[in-house]
Design an enzyme around this catalytic site. Sequence first.
Site, PDB file in Angstrom:
ATOM      1  N   GLY A 118      17.432  24.414  -9.184  1.00  0.00           N
ATOM      2  CA  GLY A 118      16.483  24.955  -8.207  1.00  0.00           C
ATOM      3  C   GLY A 118      16.154  23.943  -7.125  1.00  0.00           C
ATOM      4  N   GLU A 141       8.002  20.470  -7.582  1.00  0.00           N
ATOM      5  CA  GLU A 141       8.654  19.237  -7.096  1.00  0.00           C
ATOM      6  C   GLU A 141       7.616  18.286  -6.518  1.00  0.00           C
ATOM      7  OE1 GLU A 141      11.536  19.081  -8.213  1.00  0.00           O
ATOM      8  OE2 GLU A 141      11.807  21.222  -8.537  1.00  0.00           O
ATOM      9  N   HIS A 168       5.729  16.441  -9.190  1.00  0.00           N
ATOM     10  CA  HIS A 168       6.518  15.376  -9.817  1.00  0.00           C
ATOM     11  C   HIS A 168       6.216  14.008  -9.194  1.00  0.00           C
ATOM     12  CE1 HIS A 168       9.141  16.870 -12.889  1.00  0.00           C
ATOM     13  NE2 HIS A 168       9.818  17.702 -12.131  1.00  0.00           N
TER      14      HIS A 168
HETATM   15  N1  0A1 Z   1      14.202  17.507 -12.061  1.00  0.00           N
HETATM   16  C1  0A1 Z   1      14.450  18.749 -11.395  1.00  0.00           C
HETATM   17  C2  0A1 Z   1      15.541  19.566 -11.941  1.00  0.00           C
HETATM   18  C3  0A1 Z   1      16.917  19.065 -11.815  1.00  0.00           C
HETATM   19  C4  0A1 Z   1      17.540  18.543 -12.904  1.00  0.00           C
HETATM   20  C5  0A1 Z   1      18.853  18.169 -12.881  1.00  0.00           C
HETATM   21  C6  0A1 Z   1      19.515  18.343 -11.709  1.00  0.00           C
HETATM   22  O1  0A1 Z   1      20.830  18.027 -11.671  1.00  0.00           O
HETATM   23  C7  0A1 Z   1      21.455  17.807 -12.843  1.00  0.00           C
HETATM   24  C8  0A1 Z   1      18.911  18.857 -10.588  1.00  0.00           C
HETATM   25  C9  0A1 Z   1      17.597  19.208 -10.654  1.00  0.00           C
HETATM   26  C10 0A1 Z   1      13.231  19.621 -11.573  1.00  0.00           C
HETATM   27  O2  0A1 Z   1      12.643  19.631 -12.627  1.00  0.00           O
HETATM   28  O3  0A1 Z   1      12.912  20.349 -10.656  1.00  0.00           O
HETATM   29 ZN    ZN Z   2      10.851  19.300 -12.863  1.00  0.00          ZN
END
Ligand code: 0A1
Ligand code: ZN
Length: 850
Positions: free
Chosen positions: A254, A291, A294
Amino acid sequence: MRDAAPNTIHLKDYTPFGYLVDEVRLTFDLAPDATRVTSRIAFRPNPETTDRRFFLHGEELRLLRAAIDGAEIAPEITDEGLTCSVPDAPFVWEAEVEIAPAANTALEGLYLSNGMYCTQCEAEGFRKITYYPDRPDVMSTFTVRINGTHPVLLSNGNPVDSGEGFAEWHDPWPKPAYLFALVAGDLVAHSDTFTTVSGREVDLNLWVRPGDEGKCAFGMEALKKSMRWDEEVYGREYDLDVFNIVAVDDFNMGAMENKGLNIFNSAAVLASPETSTDDNFERIEAIIAHEYFHNWTGNRITCRDWFQLCLKEGLTVFRDAQFTSDLRSAPVKRIRDVIDLRARQFPEDQGPLSHPVRPESFQEINNFYTATVYEKGAEVIGMLKRLVGDAAYAEALDLYFARHDGQACTIEDWLKVFEDVTGRDLSQFKRWYSQAGTPRLTVEEAWQDGTFTLTLSQETPATPGQPDKLPQVIPVAVGLLNPNGDEVRATEVLELTQARQSFSFDGLAARPVASVLRDFSAPVVLDHDLSPEQRAFLLAHDTDPFNRWEAGRALAGQCLLDMITEDAAPDTAYLDGLTAVLRDDGLDPAYRALMLGLPSQSELAATLHQRGLIPDPQAIWEATETLRQTTAQHMQDLLPRLRAESQIEAPFRPDADQAGKRALGSAALALLSRLDSGTQAAADYACADNMTLQLSALSCLLKAGKGEVELAAFYDQWRGDRLVIDKWFGLQVALAAPEQAAETARRLSAHAEFNWRNPNRFRAVFGALAMHHAGFHHASGAAYQLLADWLIRLDPVNPQTTARMCSAYQTWRRYDDDRQLLIGAQLDRILAQPNLSRDTTEMLTRIRGS
Ligand code: 0A1
Ligand code: ZN
């Protein structure tokens, strides 16, 4: 024979890296086939450890030069990285590598999307950009210079310098490499500013491809609301001078929370009334919030290792759910989240992919961005908050931010702040992080001499690698209603800590009706043997909006199961109760629209399986269709009124009020279309002036076996808009009759616009096929085979998206022998492919089981 677990990584093996990084300087000379990345990294021995092995991750890199303190060296290089001897004192590492963004179809590392350079580094993509200790516990400041001809050159942090053909960025906040980002493209900005609570002005930009400017306003408003909300509710202020968001068309997930430079799948940020549905708007608002949140839960405080992923994801999902509840309707949000949990997390937890919220081993971390880590992870935090109370939760969070800012943490750190604030021992609660599986909560009732007793018992089925489970701490929110419908006991949280425990309520004049697991206070399967009359009573009277909806849901579920297993007629108690609720115009239209929903066909299959029966997807489909038809007839007189109520005179706004009315209107139209063969839907389609109405009318037409003309017109109208065309693809598969679903997907996959390398387009067709329960599980096995064909094709190009789509097969053991044979053959066929990716191999090996 395949090795059972090649390269499995275990939580118990964690050791800190032998070196700390004080500073990273990167220079990118961009070119599609040969981008030069020059790095200058200041290392020093880590005083926390005596392990002085020096290993830098690096994959698919061409090393041109390496030096330590200016002296060239020749490191030992493998497929996974390099080693060399280094001084036992601070030193400067320098390297020059070459990479090929244009050849990067996996969308991990630095890649090109429509001519725009873009990165995705979580979880382990940075190692495809340069040699580095690519692990989240290594944190450093970054200074980045980008040399390139694109007009827009972005990286993390604050801009420090720019000119013809270059830009320089500095991020003062130490971060792990997975939060690194770079974007270079011909982009336009929708800009705004935000003044933080302490009066600092922050520049906000949403960068999009020229032509998409008109789809930015909503995302920008969502961002500003998120920034304000995090200040007001969590006391968290933004910490850089700029906040950039970039929309990209080719993206596996996403969105991504890179520090100061969030990168979004364009489907998760671009919105306009003409092209986006109300559901799109709500999802976009939630993802932007997620996001942004975060920045504190993930970036300022990050994870020590990838096993701790839920530390940032569970908490951030929990926070974005709170945000949506505050901005929109809390009960509606809760109900939608539970529907989603049951649709995505329960099947995971109840099948071969079941894993704890904090997994203990993995082969490919990308396979653990799961509903369990995210959504169950958020449920665990919700339980913790319910157990300690709102005030202690707020205090614990303040302590968490104060104590751990700038650190890479663990679940132990997280629980410790709660223990320190409350004095509670959370060791039993911690089992929610280590025990996989959905607990089953059974309720027994007793009534004697004015005392009502609830006996609660819990049992968690065995899951892969975990045959025996211990009791967990389950907060069970309970309220009691008098036979006249009044609440005699307001909601109270019972703490179930043993396998079996009784709770008594005395001084009652009459036997009450118990409303158990209010607000879905724990992620469990509830087994509460209520009669249809009791459920109808709760549907009419429960003061807890979640459980009132749940009572209707349970009635519908029972009614469908009786239709499937006993050929029963649709239950009039359900239909009458539902009609009464729908008639009540004092209730929120969005809530009434949710009441009209039925348990999903996959959920019914799971319930049948849990009861020891073999689900027949076609029978489930037919029962659902029959109940829908009967509901339409039963509510015939009410439908025009519901439609009238859903009329909106004001200009389009994607807020909860209007969206709720449109949802009710769409639900009413869907029922009406079963009675008038789509006449009203055709009229609605002709005058629809927003995507929500247009899509709902088109769906009703297709469902009624009409709409060929409208479908073609829709395509012509929107052929220039890739996100709307995704909907056009998906809709046709989703609404196909079961025997047509695979053929429809096959036909669409031959369409000129089916760009299978684009994850959104691939998912539009094959995600829809996987979600079409009766279509995917059609006895012919055609869908099983078609999906396998495409997974085989996609795997060498994009392992991550391939592996995620494999979960379509995860429930295969629920079905009959013939279907298991058909699916098993496809799993074996994919597994037999030479050079299958680690991602897909791990997923299919787990699904296949022994
Ligand atoms: N950390 C992001 C999600 C995400 C995870 C892995 C990705 O590539 C492997 C890309 C995005 C979130 O929690 O929105
Ligand atoms: Zn996340």
